[in-house]
Design a protein around this motif. Sequence first.
Motif, PDB file in Angstrom:
ATOM      1  N   PHE A  15     -25.021  19.319  41.850  1.00 63.68           N
ATOM      2  CA  PHE A  15     -26.034  19.997  42.646  1.00 63.68           C
ATOM      3  C   PHE A  15     -25.642  20.244  44.099  1.00 63.68           C
ATOM      4  CE2 PHE A  15     -28.366  17.733  39.283  1.00 63.68           C
ATOM      5  CZ  PHE A  15     -29.019  18.804  38.705  1.00 63.68           C
ATOM      6  N   ASP A  16     -24.601  19.616  44.587  1.00 65.47           N
ATOM      7  CA  ASP A  16     -24.265  19.732  46.004  1.00 65.47           C
ATOM      8  C   ASP A  16     -24.053  21.184  46.434  1.00 65.47           C
ATOM      9  OD1 ASP A  16     -24.492  17.037  46.303  1.00 65.47           O
ATOM     10  OD2 ASP A  16     -22.338  16.626  46.249  1.00 65.47           O
ATOM     11  N   GLN A  17     -23.361  21.960  45.611  1.00 59.78           N
ATOM     12  CA  GLN A  17     -23.107  23.347  45.963  1.00 59.78           C
ATOM     13  C   GLN A  17     -24.396  24.159  45.973  1.00 59.78           C
ATOM     14  OE1 GLN A  17     -20.362  24.776  47.142  1.00 59.78           O
ATOM     15  NE2 GLN A  17     -21.558  26.657  47.404  1.00 59.78           N
ATOM     16  N   LEU A  18     -25.286  23.880  45.023  1.00 59.34           N
ATOM     17  CA  LEU A  18     -26.557  24.591  44.969  1.00 59.34           C
ATOM     18  C   LEU A  18     -27.395  24.315  46.214  1.00 59.34           C
ATOM     19  CD1 LEU A  18     -27.437  23.949  41.216  1.00 59.34           C
ATOM     20  CD2 LEU A  18     -26.545  26.056  42.226  1.00 59.34           C
ATOM     21  N   GLN A  45     -42.472  18.649  38.306  1.00 63.68           N
ATOM     22  CA  GLN A  45     -41.175  19.219  38.621  1.00 63.68           C
ATOM     23  C   GLN A  45     -41.057  19.700  40.070  1.00 63.68           C
ATOM     24  OE1 GLN A  45     -39.646  21.673  35.359  1.00 63.68           O
ATOM     25  NE2 GLN A  45     -41.132  20.768  33.979  1.00 63.68           N
ATOM     26  N   SER A  46     -42.115  19.508  40.856  1.00 63.06           N
ATOM     27  CA  SER A  46     -42.089  19.923  42.258  1.00 63.06           C
ATOM     28  C   SER A  46     -41.131  19.097  43.098  1.00 63.06           C
ATOM     29  CB  SER A  46     -43.494  19.795  42.868  1.00 63.06           C
ATOM     30  OG  SER A  46     -44.423  20.624  42.231  1.00 63.06           O
ATOM     31  N   VAL A  47     -40.848  17.878  42.653  1.00 62.80           N
ATOM     32  CA  VAL A  47     -40.076  16.949  43.473  1.00 62.80           C
ATOM     33  C   VAL A  47     -38.679  17.474  43.790  1.00 62.80           C
ATOM     34  CG1 VAL A  47     -39.253  15.633  41.479  1.00 62.80           C
ATOM     35  CG2 VAL A  47     -39.376  14.529  43.716  1.00 62.80           C
ATOM     36  N   VAL A  48     -38.127  18.314  42.933  1.00 58.84           N
ATOM     37  CA  VAL A  48     -36.777  18.836  43.166  1.00 58.84           C
ATOM     38  C   VAL A  48     -36.725  19.674  44.439  1.00 58.84           C
ATOM     39  CG1 VAL A  48     -35.025  20.425  42.322  1.00 58.84           C
ATOM     40  CG2 VAL A  48     -36.035  18.766  40.769  1.00 58.84           C
ATOM     41  N   ILE A 137     -41.176  29.762  50.783  1.00 59.92           N
ATOM     42  CA  ILE A 137     -40.336  29.065  49.798  1.00 59.92           C
ATOM     43  C   ILE A 137     -41.238  28.502  48.713  1.00 59.92           C
ATOM     44  CG2 ILE A 137     -38.598  27.290  49.436  1.00 59.92           C
ATOM     45  CD1 ILE A 137     -38.319  27.068  52.480  1.00 59.92           C
ATOM     46  N   ASN A 138     -40.944  28.831  47.468  1.00 61.35           N
ATOM     47  CA  ASN A 138     -41.664  28.160  46.380  1.00 61.35           C
ATOM     48  C   ASN A 138     -40.739  27.926  45.204  1.00 61.35           C
ATOM     49  OD1 ASN A 138     -42.240  30.385  44.263  1.00 61.35           O
ATOM     50  ND2 ASN A 138     -42.928  31.353  46.172  1.00 61.35           N
ATOM     51  N   GLY A 139     -41.133  26.987  44.361  1.00 54.42           N
ATOM     52  CA  GLY A 139     -40.235  26.485  43.325  1.00 54.42           C
ATOM     53  C   GLY A 139     -40.430  27.043  41.935  1.00 54.42           C
ATOM     54  N   ILE A 140     -40.883  28.287  41.828  1.00 51.34           N
ATOM     55  CA  ILE A 140     -41.042  28.858  40.495  1.00 51.34           C
ATOM     56  C   ILE A 140     -39.678  28.999  39.813  1.00 51.34           C
ATOM     57  CG2 ILE A 140     -43.134  30.097  41.144  1.00 51.34           C
ATOM     58  CD1 ILE A 140     -41.422  32.669  41.129  1.00 51.34           C
ATOM     59  N   ARG A 141     -39.709  28.985  38.469  1.00 52.64           N
ATOM     60  CA  ARG A 141     -38.480  29.117  37.683  1.00 52.64           C
ATOM     61  C   ARG A 141     -38.702  30.106  36.543  1.00 52.64           C
ATOM     62  NH1 ARG A 141     -37.472  25.001  35.007  1.00 52.64           N
ATOM     63  NH2 ARG A 141     -39.325  23.748  35.414  1.00 52.64           N
ATOM     64  N   LYS A 142     -37.657  30.825  36.184  1.00 56.16           N
ATOM     65  CA  LYS A 142     -37.763  31.884  35.181  1.00 56.16           C
ATOM     66  C   LYS A 142     -38.263  31.386  33.834  1.00 56.16           C
ATOM     67  CE  LYS A 142     -34.374  35.196  36.960  1.00 56.16           C
ATOM     68  NZ  LYS A 142     -33.131  35.956  36.674  1.00 56.16           N
ATOM     69  N   GLY A 143     -37.883  30.177  33.467  1.00 60.04           N
ATOM     70  CA  GLY A 143     -38.256  29.672  32.151  1.00 60.04           C
ATOM     71  C   GLY A 143     -39.714  29.293  32.010  1.00 60.04           C
ATOM     72  N   TRP A 170     -32.937  27.586  37.631  1.00 62.74           N
ATOM     73  CA  TRP A 170     -32.807  26.239  37.079  1.00 62.74           C
ATOM     74  C   TRP A 170     -33.660  26.120  35.813  1.00 62.74           C
ATOM     75  CZ3 TRP A 170     -32.237  21.524  40.720  1.00 62.74           C
ATOM     76  CH2 TRP A 170     -31.408  21.847  41.808  1.00 62.74           C
ATOM     77  N   ASP A 171     -33.158  25.355  34.843  1.00 62.72           N
ATOM     78  CA  ASP A 171     -33.979  25.059  33.672  1.00 62.72           C
ATOM     79  C   ASP A 171     -34.473  23.616  33.761  1.00 62.72           C
ATOM     80  OD1 ASP A 171     -31.832  23.418  32.901  1.00 62.72           O
ATOM     81  OD2 ASP A 171     -31.076  24.847  31.433  1.00 62.72           O
ATOM     82  N   SER A 172     -35.288  23.214  32.808  1.00 61.06           N
ATOM     83  CA  SER A 172     -35.880  21.879  32.860  1.00 61.06           C
ATOM     84  C   SER A 172     -34.839  20.771  32.784  1.00 61.06           C
ATOM     85  CB  SER A 172     -36.902  21.703  31.732  1.00 61.06           C
ATOM     86  OG  SER A 172     -38.119  22.326  32.059  1.00 61.06           O
ATOM     87  N   LYS A 173     -33.763  21.009  32.046  1.00 66.44           N
ATOM     88  CA  LYS A 173     -32.712  19.990  31.971  1.00 66.44           C
ATOM     89  C   LYS A 173     -32.129  19.737  33.351  1.00 66.44           C
ATOM     90  CE  LYS A 173     -31.237  20.444  27.166  1.00 66.44           C
ATOM     91  NZ  LYS A 173     -30.097  20.677  26.252  1.00 66.44           N
TER      92      LYS A 173
END
Length: 237
Positions: A15-18, A45-48, A137-143, A170-173
Amino acid sequence: MSSQSILSQATDTTFDQLIEEIAVDLAKYKAEGKKIFASSSFQPQSVVLLDIISRVDNTIPVYFLDTNYHFPETIAFRDELADKLGLNVIDVKSDIPVEKQVDENGEPLYKNQSDRCCHINKVEPLEDVLQENDVWINGIRKGQSAIRAQMQKEEEGKHGVLRYHPILDWDSKMVFKYINERKLPLHSLVAKGYFSVGCLPCTQKADPSKPLWSDDRSGRWAGKGKTECGLHTTLGK
């Protein structure tokens, strides 16, 4: 299923590069003189995204939409993360008291008019915030939904605000791997079968027949024919 069991099934990801890419984006916005804020529902999943913000720039305000209908566990999770990550959390809520959020029969709006309830408690309060800022900034994800699958990392939002979705791909994994790798707290409702947590009256446990890593939101507004509260539709372009 225990929280540890969920975490242990997450795949390896670096994750460092991301995080560095997100830091570069935010630095660019600041250099352009843009005023930045984040929003968070403080669901599992908001904690990320919150952890990434705390690492890159914990002065960025994080707005929490206090609908008065959150699970007590979510409020506790908000307080725990704000303290642990040193976040600048700001609660915002509707000007309309809960007791006045009723239909013509005196029933709470969430029962038969959930769209109106979401608009009053989420869309309207955040719209005021948008008018004072440049980047959201918000944490929505395509999946997470068909609507979100069509979104881009950067999009124009209402009132000319730039919507920035840094973990869109990002996916759930990846999410739970990040939580495990960074030893972050996990929302206590995950172990009870909730993968996506909204307001208490409109949230059920996830469908147990769905794959674990399906970005499952089946428990949100079950039986109401909706998948979005309006934040990512009404406050779009």
